[in-house]
Enzyme design. Sequence first.
Site, PDB file in Angstrom:
ATOM      1  CG  HIS A 143      -0.063   0.250   2.771  1.00 37.32           C
ATOM      2  ND1 HIS A 143      -0.023   1.265   2.967  1.00 37.32           N
ATOM      3  CD2 HIS A 143       0.353  -0.888   3.356  1.00 37.32           C
ATOM      4  CE1 HIS A 143       0.980   1.128   4.404  1.00 37.32           C
ATOM      5  NE2 HIS A 143       0.866  -0.467   4.497  1.00 37.32           N
ATOM      6  CG  HIS A 152      12.696  -5.564 -13.205  1.00 34.40           C
ATOM      7  ND1 HIS A 152      13.801  -6.294 -14.086  1.00 34.40           N
ATOM      8  CD2 HIS A 152      11.795  -6.128 -13.058  1.00 34.40           C
ATOM      9  CE1 HIS A 152      13.357  -7.529 -14.101  1.00 34.40           C
ATOM     10  NE2 HIS A 152      12.168  -7.542 -13.291  1.00 34.40           N
TER      11      HIS A 152
END
Length: 210
Positions: A143, A152
């Site tokens: 979150h 990446h």
Amino acid sequence: MSLIVLCAGGHARVVIEALLSRGTRPSAVIDRDSARVGMLIGGVPITGPDEDILKMTIDQVELANGLGNRASRSSSGLSARRELFDRFTALGYMFPIITHASSVVASDASLGDGAQVMAGAIIQPAARIGRNVLVNTRAVVEHDCQVGDHCHIAPGAVLCGGVVVGEGAHVGAGAVVLGGVSVGAGAIVAAGAVVAKNVEAGAFAGGDRE
């Protein structure tokens, strides 16, 4: 509208599988190696070089970035992937968001153009994922994380709540970035590292690991 995958390497196979999981079969794979023309990758034919795309207008085709990266202590290895994306977006071509059917993306998470979320990956509420970002197999973005463009997040990596990852950074396979930590633009986090403090832009974090 057709969908074409750019580059016929290992990551392209993963992208194709993610597309197939959603019922989308690419029409072709494009690769610079002319010797590979006529071969199949993931059941999709390799048809020609990048320049073949320019024969199609932007309303005829969408593109998927099949180019991966290999990070080192000194480089995220993401420049070529970024350049490929930037080259075609500058010409007006679109890169759709790709999410594997087994991935979980929270209803209020945000994904930028060309973002890729691979098999088993999880994007939690209020996360913000930039353009051309790869969230690889079974990675977790918790979150309120913010992941800049062209990053990446490698297989099995975990970004705990509120992590900020700067543009073009690489977080290695199995790495854990603890809550609230910032990883600077272009930084490299080694595979398996546990990152408990901020990482400066362009720096390497993770001791002797790569």
